[in-house]
Design an enzyme around this catalytic site. Structure first.
Site, PDB file in Angstrom:
ATOM      1  N   ARG A 193       0.859  -1.181   0.000  1.00 33.02           N
ATOM      2  CA  ARG A 193       0.000   0.000   0.000  1.00 33.02           C
ATOM      3  C   ARG A 193       0.893   1.229   0.000  1.00 33.02           C
ATOM      4  NH1 ARG A 193      -3.518  -2.582  -1.732  1.00 33.02           N
ATOM      5  NH2 ARG A 193      -5.687  -2.801  -1.013  1.00 33.02           N
ATOM      6  N   GLU A 224      -3.366   7.993  -5.372  1.00 29.36           N
ATOM      7  CA  GLU A 224      -3.581   7.317  -6.651  1.00 29.36           C
ATOM      8  C   GLU A 224      -4.834   7.862  -7.323  1.00 29.36           C
ATOM      9  OE1 GLU A 224      -3.571   3.082  -5.996  1.00 29.36           O
ATOM     10  OE2 GLU A 224      -1.551   3.091  -5.150  1.00 29.36           O
ATOM     11  N   HIS A 276      -0.779   0.474 -10.146  1.00 26.58           N
ATOM     12  CA  HIS A 276      -1.447  -0.462  -9.240  1.00 26.58           C
ATOM     13  C   HIS A 276      -1.986  -1.667 -10.022  1.00 26.58           C
ATOM     14  CE1 HIS A 276      -3.501  -0.542  -5.034  1.00 26.58           C
ATOM     15  NE2 HIS A 276      -3.171  -1.751  -5.426  1.00 26.58           N
TER      16      HIS A 276
END
Length: 324
Positions: free
Chosen positions: A237, A266, A285
């Site tokens: 994360r 993000e 991601h």
């Protein structure tokens, strides 16, 4: 009458049909306050919630008095207020096993692409810079027989260790909340404190969930302890890392390179200094982003919601004790 559920993430047709066999399904675009207000009656009656990439907090739960279970199409659940869910006896389901191998593949890809400068040199070829036999300014660094430090020896950490140990003959160091006997027996992995791992590893792979304890676990102090030749990889994360400290460490040459699948914010801002660094591989991601795995995650999440609303919480439940 079928229970009512809200779906806030598109599903493949066959999985949507499976969900509809068990529930009355209401599809919404997101869980924004505007969406909730516009569909207040639907939210008020819903017993189930399924989707991903949206915050589920106490304010939303106040609008959903009949909610009994929520199912996320992800392994991570830091965007859920677990305490608020648990206080209301609402089950939280997730997909911890489906994506393990795929995320480990992504981690290994980041290790290889940063060490061998794959993205950087590919762009140089496309730019027409390959005009003669290459020299040292094109060279990367070996991966085989280098020391891999894994921070977080869960399912994904184990899958990464398997690839590194058997595929690349890499000695494995690891740091976790407890010793992992299987990792030590299968991969000859050595447990050590975080400082030792940082000082001895050629690659440091961070695979931790985001919690109050792990927020900014990696900052200036940790990067300063790493080898100047070390490569940092994060596929856990983003907020586990102080991104400004990472940028500074790269700019000062405290570490050699970074491979990043996750970021503090993000999508990553186009103005981020990380995007102007040739020694940074930044991907959006994509840890579990294959057709096969994303389908498997969605299927698992559908089954999880069906199970949860039938009182079956033997697997994939974050807070099973609320069903007692």
């Amino acid at each position: 009458m079928k229970p009512s559920v809200i779906l806030y993430k598109a599903l493949p047709d066959d999985l949507l049909q499976r969900l509809q066999e068990h529930f009355t399904v209401h599809q919404v675009a997101n869980l924004s306050p505007q969406t909730v207000e516009q569909n207040a009656a639907i939210f008020a009656e819903a017993e189930g919630l399924l989707g991903s990439n949206e915050n589920v907090d106490a304010a939303l739960l106040e609008k959903m008095p009949k909610l009994r279970a929520t199912s996320t199409i992800s392994v991570g659940y830091d965007n859920f207020d677990v305490d608020a869910l648990t206080a209301r006896k609402i089950l939280l389901m997730h997909t911890p096993t489906v994506l393990t191998e795929t995320v480990a593949d992504t981690l290994m890809a980041l290790v290889l692409s940063t060490a061998r400068r794959v993205v950087e040199v590919a762009e140089r070829v496309k730019a027409g810079e390959w005009t003669a036999s290459i020299g040292p300014d094109w060279y990367g660094t070996d991966v085989h027989h280098k020391t891999l430090g894994i921070v977080g020896m869960g399912r994904i950490g184990m899958a990464l260790a398997q690839r590194a140990h058997f595929g690349f003959n890499m000695p494995i160091l690891y740091n976790a909340r407890r010793h992992h006997k299987e990792a030590e027996e299968r991969f000859n992995a050595r447990y050590c404190d975080l400082d030792t791992l940082l000082q001895e590893s050629d690659f440091v792979c961070l695979i931790l969930p985001l919690t109050d304890e792990t927020h900014h676990l990696f900052g200036a102090e940790q990067f300063a302890k790493m080898k100047s030749s070390a490569i940092f990889i994060n596929a856990g994360r983003g907020p586990v890392v102080d991104e400004n400290a990472l940028i500074a460490a790269l700019q000062k040459g405290e570490i050699h390179a970074a491979g990043l699948d996750v970021f503090e914010q993000e999508p990553l801002s186009v103005d981020s200094p990380l995007l102007s660094m040739a020694n940074v591989v930044a991907v959006p991601h994509i840890g579990s982003a294959t057709y096969e795995t994303r389908y498997g995650m969605a299927a698992c999440a559908v089954d999880n919601l069906i199970d949860a609303l039938q009182g079956k919480v033997e697997k994939n439940c974050v807070n099973p004790h609320v069903a007692d």
